[in-house]
Design a protein around this motif. Structure first.
Motif, PDB file in Angstrom:
ATOM      1  N   ARG A 169       0.929  -1.248  -0.074  1.00  0.00           N
ATOM      2  CA  ARG A 169      -0.004   0.106   0.001  1.00  0.00           C
ATOM      3  C   ARG A 169       1.100   1.209   0.047  1.00  0.00           C
ATOM      4  O   ARG A 169       2.085   1.259   0.503  1.00  0.00           O
ATOM      5  CB  ARG A 169      -0.869   0.068   1.205  1.00  0.00           C
ATOM      6  N   MET A 170       0.535   2.341  -0.696  1.00  0.00           N
ATOM      7  CA  MET A 170       1.254   3.496  -0.543  1.00  0.00           C
ATOM      8  C   MET A 170       0.361   4.778  -0.202  1.00  0.00           C
ATOM      9  O   MET A 170      -0.943   4.515  -0.287  1.00  0.00           O
ATOM     10  CB  MET A 170       1.533   3.762  -2.217  1.00  0.00           C
ATOM     11  N   THR A 171       0.878   5.680   0.416  1.00  0.00           N
ATOM     12  CA  THR A 171       0.317   7.113   0.687  1.00  0.00           C
ATOM     13  C   THR A 171       1.442   8.244   0.241  1.00  0.00           C
ATOM     14  O   THR A 171       2.504   8.208   0.584  1.00  0.00           O
ATOM     15  CB  THR A 171       0.219   7.068   2.217  1.00  0.00           C
ATOM     16  N   VAL A 172       0.819   9.093  -0.390  1.00  0.00           N
ATOM     17  CA  VAL A 172       1.554  10.288  -0.847  1.00  0.00           C
ATOM     18  C   VAL A 172       0.635  11.737  -0.303  1.00  0.00           C
ATOM     19  O   VAL A 172      -0.477  11.747  -0.715  1.00  0.00           O
ATOM     20  CB  VAL A 172       1.731  10.407  -2.197  1.00  0.00           C
ATOM     21  N   VAL A 173       1.012  12.401   0.309  1.00  0.00           N
ATOM     22  CA  VAL A 173       0.673  13.625   0.734  1.00  0.00           C
ATOM     23  C   VAL A 173       1.533  14.748   0.219  1.00  0.00           C
ATOM     24  O   VAL A 173       2.271  15.148   0.901  1.00  0.00           O
ATOM     25  CB  VAL A 173       0.095  13.828   2.099  1.00  0.00           C
ATOM     26  N   PRO A 174       1.125  15.357  -0.995  1.00  0.00           N
ATOM     27  CA  PRO A 174       2.041  16.225  -1.576  1.00  0.00           C
ATOM     28  C   PRO A 174       2.267  17.953  -0.570  1.00  0.00           C
ATOM     29  O   PRO A 174       3.222  18.323  -0.350  1.00  0.00           O
ATOM     30  CB  PRO A 174       1.636  16.798  -2.853  1.00  0.00           C
TER      31      PRO A 174
END
Length: 131
Positions: free
Chosen positions: A16-21
């Motif tokens: 699973r991946m999470t990206v918060v710019p």
């Protein structure tokens, strides 16, 4: 930002991946996380949703974004502490969720990075690594 997963020869994808710019309007900071469930996807699926809120509630993060200006060394120390605090809080919540769901064994490896204009802080758990 771009992400790619390769399931390889496995029957299911546990990554699973999470990206918060943009983590905070007052601080140029981004979050990137990769979580690899090791015995099913319960833990990786849970922690991908828990880690950023845990980071934003971490005392060191709140100090960092509280309005005071910090130099690079102090910012790096606070980011490192905030990531450590977020990992502990997310782990506590995963343990609780696993107990509630009747999951006897739920684990995940991880690599997370917080980048600001001044520094980069990385944290990892298990055999995940940044290459």
């Amino acid at each position: 930002f771009a992400m790619h997963q390769d399931i390889g020869g496995r029957k299911s994808q546990e990554d699973r991946m999470t990206v918060v710019p943009c983590l905070h309007s007052g601080l140029a900071a981004s979050f990137f996380g990769i979580f690899d469930g090791t015995v099913g996807d319960f833990c990786s699926d849970s922690v991908k949703d828990l880690i950023v809120p845990a980071l934003l509630e971490a005392p060191a993060w709140k100090e960092l974004v509280g309005g005071k200006a910090f130099g690079q060394a102090e910012q790096a120390k606070l980011l490192s502490s905030a990531l450590r605090q977020a990992y502990v809080a997310a782990d506590d919540e995963v343990v609780r969720l696993a107990a509630d769901a009747g999951e006897d064994y739920a684990t995940s490896t991880s690599v997370t990075v917080v980048m600001t204009d001044e520094c980069v802080a990385a944290a990892w758990l298990g055999d995940s690594r940044i290459c």
